[in-house]
Design a protein around this motif. Structure first.
Motif, PDB file in Angstrom:
ATOM      1  N   ASN A 165      50.881  -6.168   9.522  1.00 21.52           N
ATOM      2  CA  ASN A 165      51.841  -7.226   9.847  1.00 21.52           C
ATOM      3  C   ASN A 165      52.351  -7.131  11.275  1.00 21.52           C
ATOM      4  O   ASN A 165      53.364  -7.741  11.616  1.00 21.52           O
ATOM      5  CB  ASN A 165      53.024  -7.177   8.871  1.00 21.52           C
ATOM      6  CG  ASN A 165      52.638  -7.662   7.484  1.00 21.52           C
ATOM      7  OD1 ASN A 165      52.004  -8.701   7.348  1.00 21.52           O
ATOM      8  ND2 ASN A 165      52.998  -6.905   6.462  1.00 21.52           N
ATOM      9  N   GLU A 427      48.445  -6.057   2.068  1.00 24.82           N
ATOM     10  CA  GLU A 427      49.261  -7.106   2.690  1.00 24.82           C
ATOM     11  C   GLU A 427      48.422  -8.148   3.430  1.00 24.82           C
ATOM     12  O   GLU A 427      48.949  -9.182   3.840  1.00 24.82           O
ATOM     13  CB  GLU A 427      50.274  -6.482   3.664  1.00 24.82           C
ATOM     14  CG  GLU A 427      51.376  -5.679   3.013  1.00 24.82           C
ATOM     15  CD  GLU A 427      50.942  -4.292   2.570  1.00 24.82           C
ATOM     16  OE1 GLU A 427      51.732  -3.614   1.881  1.00 24.82           O
ATOM     17  OE2 GLU A 427      49.805  -3.881   2.916  1.00 24.82           O
ATOM     18  N   ASP A 430      48.801 -11.564   2.175  1.00 28.15           N
ATOM     19  CA  ASP A 430      49.976 -12.352   2.567  1.00 28.15           C
ATOM     20  C   ASP A 430      49.677 -13.200   3.793  1.00 28.15           C
ATOM     21  O   ASP A 430      50.370 -14.184   4.070  1.00 28.15           O
ATOM     22  CB  ASP A 430      51.162 -11.423   2.870  1.00 28.15           C
ATOM     23  CG  ASP A 430      51.626 -10.664   1.640  1.00 28.15           C
ATOM     24  OD1 ASP A 430      51.457 -11.191   0.526  1.00 28.15           O
ATOM     25  OD2 ASP A 430      52.149  -9.546   1.803  1.00 28.15           O
ATOM     26  N   LEU A 431      48.643 -12.780   4.551  1.00 26.33           N
ATOM     27  CA  LEU A 431      48.268 -13.503   5.770  1.00 26.33           C
ATOM     28  C   LEU A 431      47.129 -14.491   5.531  1.00 26.33           C
ATOM     29  O   LEU A 431      46.989 -15.472   6.247  1.00 26.33           O
ATOM     30  CB  LEU A 431      47.832 -12.501   6.852  1.00 26.33           C
ATOM     31  CG  LEU A 431      48.851 -11.461   7.305  1.00 26.33           C
ATOM     32  CD1 LEU A 431      48.207 -10.491   8.282  1.00 26.33           C
ATOM     33  CD2 LEU A 431      50.053 -12.132   7.946  1.00 26.33           C
ATOM     34  N   LYS A 589      59.414 -15.862   6.119  1.00 19.30           N
ATOM     35  CA  LYS A 589      59.707 -14.435   6.244  1.00 19.30           C
ATOM     36  C   LYS A 589      61.085 -14.065   5.713  1.00 19.30           C
ATOM     37  O   LYS A 589      61.469 -12.892   5.770  1.00 19.30           O
ATOM     38  CB  LYS A 589      59.622 -14.020   7.731  1.00 19.30           C
ATOM     39  CG  LYS A 589      58.266 -14.264   8.375  1.00 19.30           C
ATOM     40  CD  LYS A 589      57.223 -13.304   7.834  1.00 19.30           C
ATOM     41  CE  LYS A 589      55.884 -13.496   8.534  1.00 19.30           C
ATOM     42  NZ  LYS A 589      54.849 -12.569   8.025  1.00 19.30           N
ATOM     43  N   TRP A 680      52.052 -18.856   7.026  1.00 17.87           N
ATOM     44  CA  TRP A 680      53.120 -18.199   7.767  1.00 17.87           C
ATOM     45  C   TRP A 680      54.507 -18.677   7.337  1.00 17.87           C
ATOM     46  O   TRP A 680      55.509 -18.045   7.664  1.00 17.87           O
ATOM     47  CB  TRP A 680      52.964 -18.439   9.274  1.00 17.87           C
ATOM     48  CG  TRP A 680      51.658 -17.987   9.828  1.00 17.87           C
ATOM     49  CD1 TRP A 680      50.829 -17.031   9.317  1.00 17.87           C
ATOM     50  CD2 TRP A 680      51.025 -18.482  11.014  1.00 17.87           C
ATOM     51  NE1 TRP A 680      49.713 -16.893  10.099  1.00 17.87           N
ATOM     52  CE2 TRP A 680      49.798 -17.770  11.151  1.00 17.87           C
ATOM     53  CE3 TRP A 680      51.348 -19.435  11.961  1.00 17.87           C
ATOM     54  CZ2 TRP A 680      48.926 -17.992  12.209  1.00 17.87           C
ATOM     55  CZ3 TRP A 680      50.473 -19.659  13.009  1.00 17.87           C
ATOM     56  CH2 TRP A 680      49.284 -18.950  13.127  1.00 17.87           C
ATOM     57  N   ALA A 710      51.763  -9.686  16.061  1.00 11.88           N
ATOM     58  CA  ALA A 710      51.157  -9.627  14.735  1.00 11.88           C
ATOM     59  C   ALA A 710      49.698 -10.048  14.857  1.00 11.88           C
ATOM     60  O   ALA A 710      49.345 -10.918  15.643  1.00 11.88           O
ATOM     61  CB  ALA A 710      51.905 -10.544  13.777  1.00 11.88           C
TER      62      ALA A 710
END
Length: 886
Positions: A165, A427, A430-431, A589, A680, A710
């Protein structure tokens, strides 16, 4: 009642006040005000000013402080705040850095070394990169980070390390966090050692003895003993290897030459007392290389070996492992493994490093062993899975162990490898997620295609992620899956207190370097000004709005009273206090911030239709030459023409699919990028109105730290700044016209859009000198014509040398803490006004080295001040930050 005394010959004003408030601070003593004309001083006195510090009245490290100094914040200004580079983010002096020729040096020895260092570039590949500056300082607290691979590094708490991240301070990470280490360090040198010398070094480091003025070797493998004897003979034909016991061998000189150590002569002849020493060329060579006279615990690999070509290093490791290494078959897991053991910690870490040059990952374990009632430490490297196969193919064994090597290679061809140790952090999902899991599953040959979606519950292997990315035509994820990064896991973080000297280097191109085989990364005055805006009198405060772009994620601490610094605040007649600020974070976020306990007041998003085609291209790093760049331009222009200012991601995706002028590959590639952007949580159909961000009387912190370097989304923060800057500029230009019309009519010039102050930390990221940035054009408009409509900029940077020259030359208030980098000093020297009678170097040399001292240049009064910035009322979250390990 205020009495204003104007000293025109010295161009400063003292304001003597009975009880005129500056927010909550009363300027009841002589105060100098910067940034305000004499006319405005006569009219407004100290209203709308910020108390920032006190003037130095003497020299030395503990100067006498005199009158207070305040800064005008009611009118528009361009303020530039500069600070010394390398603030806090450092590693200990014994941290090893790999150089371009393969040499490995402690960072403390790099100040005058011009060689390139290894670094990760924008393609996530390890390359040699130039370094510029060198920093060192003393600290009283560091962190020691230990990884599952056995690697470790000691660094300051604020030093950033790379996660999936983005860069995170070490102090924000925990056991279990995964950080970037190099998968491969592809660097070999052009140094020279004869093949015989390489073999002898390996044999003696593994199973040699040189601590008692002799050279011994012990081994039971006939092939190895024969190879050792041959290497000694090739090195010097006068030397021979004699058997000593069952498996012992001693290197001797058959025809020795003698060196006179002490000479005593009588009648022209050598007499009693003369001391001779037989010359041994091998001993001399070992002494020259720094490999002689050490016990097993003290053994290391000589520095010269690290700069040898690939073939010679492979040969060295081959002979080293053939002696002290083992190759074995684990019956429990039915897999092959390789191990190497030593009682020398430095030696075993050097071996681990050399293996990484061949893309071989190993795990280092410390062991406690008991012998004769005593406990002693030993160390073991272990290779598993694909790393065994890589070792056997690139390095291999010699002698008896070649037989087991052949069995292992034959077995490897018939078995599927387990790659569970080489995975991408979970993770990643998550992207990124594919648009159609079922389609990916079908193309992958799954019996139940939809079950492919279960992948999101696990850390994918590099191979699996690459397969998914290729089928999904996602270039960004392909880059991650094929990168030079090995995602190591933090096993333990401990705090060490004491006195430490720490170091850092500047790598301008990539802002990171490899240290101890880990990748590590290379606002105070700004926070003081933000505190003062909250303390303005209500009438002035209501006509201003403050927006701070927080790139590091530290200004939330303005809410917290500074109870850790009560003693210094007391010396200044101040008290700890929180500041009334709003913290806005990207909508996608907000849960992350709340989980971390960071105070958040709300979220913001960007309205999809407000993004121009050029901004979409900047977001995805596209150009007009890219098919995707042409496609997004055509789609956005068509949508704006047909739908005006109300469309979202879905409409863009549909328009891309319907486009008849682009190839399917370009369409799918662009759709994948759009979907990543959607994940995002920043871009929405509705979006946040600019009036919600720029509220009158409010101080709003726009936290973009989640997008700070990032992976794959580095341009996001630039887009946020560009859009905010553009919308604020447009709004203020419109309302300034309304205010001017009211003035012409003799009415009050108030409008519903307040004057704007925008604070930008790390301004060189948004206004770079030698590269393009989507925010640059907007901010240059603020710099050149922003003050007239009431737009103020406060730019803070530790890299003035990288800042656009217009930002330097156009500032009317310059606040600089101590600078030591000559390129930075040269950059700010462009200011050099006529009223400045000595060079910046001179001012910096006279400035105390302790925290808080600064030089101020004020074009409004044409005066130069040496000051100490007052302590903060609020907590300073920027005291500690951190980086990335090799």
């Amino acid at each position: 009642m205020t009495k204003i005394l104007i000293y025109s010959n010295s161009l400063f004003v003292s304001v003597v006040m009975a009880a005129a408030p500056l927010g909550k601070i009363e300027l009841s003593e002589s105060t100098s005000i910067i940034g305000r004309s004499l006319k405005d001083l006569e009219k407004y006195g100290s209203r709308g000013t910020a108390y920032i510090g006190k003037v130095m009245m003497s020299s030395g490290e503990r100067p006498v402080l005199g009158r207070k100094i305040a800064m005008d914040i009611a009118k528009a200004h361009l303020v530039l705040i500069c600070g010394k580079r390398g603030g806090g983010k450092c590693v200990t002096g014994d941290t090893l850095v790999t150089l371009e020729d393969g040499t490995v040096k402690p960072i403390s020895e790099l100040e005058h070394d011009g060689r390139k260092v290894l670094s990760m570039d924008s393609e996530m590949k390890i390359t040699a990169t130039s370094k510029s500056d060198f920093f060192k300082r003393a600290v009283n607290k560091i962190l020691e980070v230990k990884l599952r691979s056995g690697k470790k590094i000691r660094l300051t708490p604020e030093h950033p390390l790379l996660t999936i991240n983005g860069w995170k301070p070490a102090q924000e990470l925990n056991a279990g966090s995964r950080i970037a280490a190099p998968r491969i360090q592809p660097v070999f040198g052009n140094g020279f050692l004869k093949e015989s010398e390489v073999k002898i070094l390996a044999y003696l480091i593994a199973e040699g003895h040189t601590a008692r003025r002799t050279v011994w070797f012990t081994n039971a493998d006939n092939a190895i003993v024969s190879d050792f004897k041959q290497a000694v003979k090739e090195f010097d034909s006068a030397l021979s290897v004699k058997s000593q016991g069952k498996f012992g061998y001693r290197v001797v000189n058959e025809n020795p030459k003698f060196e006179i150590i002490k000479e005593v002569r009588e009648n022209g002849k050598f007499a009693k007392g003369t001391v001779f020493k037989a010359q041994n060329t091998l001993r001399q060579k070992l002494i020259e290389l720094g490999a002689y006279g050490f016990t097993a615990h003290e053994k290391t690999i000589p520095e010269k070996l690290f700069s040898l070509p690939e073939q010679k290093i492979s040969l060295f490791l081959n002979r080293l492992f053939s002696c002290d290494g083992t190759i074995y078959f684990d019956k429990n897991t039915e897999t092959w493994g390789i191990a190497y053991a030593s009682v020398s910690e430095e030696l075993i870490r050097q071996v681990q490093h050399l293996l990484s040059r061949f893309e071989i990952q190993s795990v280092l374990r410390e062991k406690k062993n008991a012998l004769n009632g005593k406990i002693f430490e030993s160390f073991e490297l272990e290779l598993k899975g694909i790393n065994v196969e890589l070792f056997l193919k690139k390095i291999g064994f010699f002698g008896e162990k070649e037989k087991r090597q052949k069995l292992a290679l034959d077995d490897a061809q018939n078995k599927k490898r387990n790659a569970n140790s080489d995975t991408i952090p979970k993770e990643i999902w998550d992207l990124y997620r594919p648009e159609n899991w079922a389609a990916i599953g079908r193309q992958s040959g799954f019996a139940f295609p939809k079950s492919m979606r279960e992948s999101i519950h696990y850390s994918p292997t590099r191979e699996k992620l690459l397969q998914i990315a290729l089928l999904d035509k996602n270039e960004f994820v392909q880059k991650i899956a094929s990168s030079d990064i090995f995602w190591d896991e933090i096993k333990e973080i401990s705090t060490l207190e004491g006195e430490f000297e720490v170091f850092d280097i500047c790598v301008p191109e990539s802002h990171n370097f490899i240290a101890n085989d880990i990748i590590i990364h290379n606002s105070y005055s700004m926070a003081v000004l933000l505190e003062e805006f909250a303390r303005l009198s209500p009438d002035v405060k209501a006509r201003t709005t403050v927006i701070c772009i927080d790139t590091v994620g530290i200004f939330w601490s303005l809410k917290i009273p500074n109870k850790e610094n009560i003693s210094e605040l007391t010396e200044w007649d101040l008290k700890p206090a929180g500041t009334d600020v709003r913290i806005l974070v990207p909508k996608g976020k907000i849960d992350f911030y709340k989980e971390k306990g960071v105070p958040v007041d709300g979220s913001f998003t960007i309205k999809t239709s407000e993004l121009e085609a050029v901004e979409w291209m900047a977001l995805f790093k596209l150009t007009w030459r890219d098919p995707e760049g042409v496609l997004i331009t055509r789609v956005i222009e068509t949508l704006k023409e047909k739908m005006g200012t109300y469309f979202g991601i879905e409409e863009i995706t549909t328009a891309i699919r319907k486009d008849t002028e682009s190839q399917d590959l370009a369409k799918q590639s662009l759709i994948n990028r759009i979907k990543v952007a959607q994940s995002w949580g920043l871009i929405e159909k509705e979006g946040t109105r600019i009036r919600e961000i720029a509220k009158p009387g409010a101080i709003t912190i726009v936290d973009v730290s989640a997008y700070r370097q990032a992976i794959g989304i580095e341009g996001t923060k630039d887009i946020i700044v560009a859009l905010l800057g553009k919308k604020l500029f447009e709004e203020r230009m419109l309302y300034r016209k309304e205010e001017e019309m009211k003035l012409i009519k003799g009415e009050k010039k108030e409008s519903s859009m307040p004057v704007v102050w925008m604070f930008i930390d790390e301004a060189h990221m948004f206004m770079p000198k030698d590269e393009d940035n989507i925010a640059l054009k907007v901010l240059l408009e603020w710099v050149r014509v922003g003050r007239q409509p009431g737009l103020s900029l406060c730019l803070a940077t530790q890299r003035p040398e990288r800042l656009h020259p217009d930002a330097v030359s156009q500032c009317d208030i310059f606040i600089s803490h101590r600078l030591t980098s000559q390129p930075d000093i040269t950059a700010v020297s462009a200011l050099r006004p006529s009223y400045m009678h000595q060079d910046f170097d001179k001012y910096y040399s006279e400035m105390p080295k302790s925290k808080g001292f600064a030089i101020i240049l004020d074009d409004n009064t044409e005066k130069i001040w040496m000051v100490k910035i007052r302590p903060r009322y609020s907590w300073d979250a920027g005291m500690d930050a951190s980086a990335f390990v090799d």
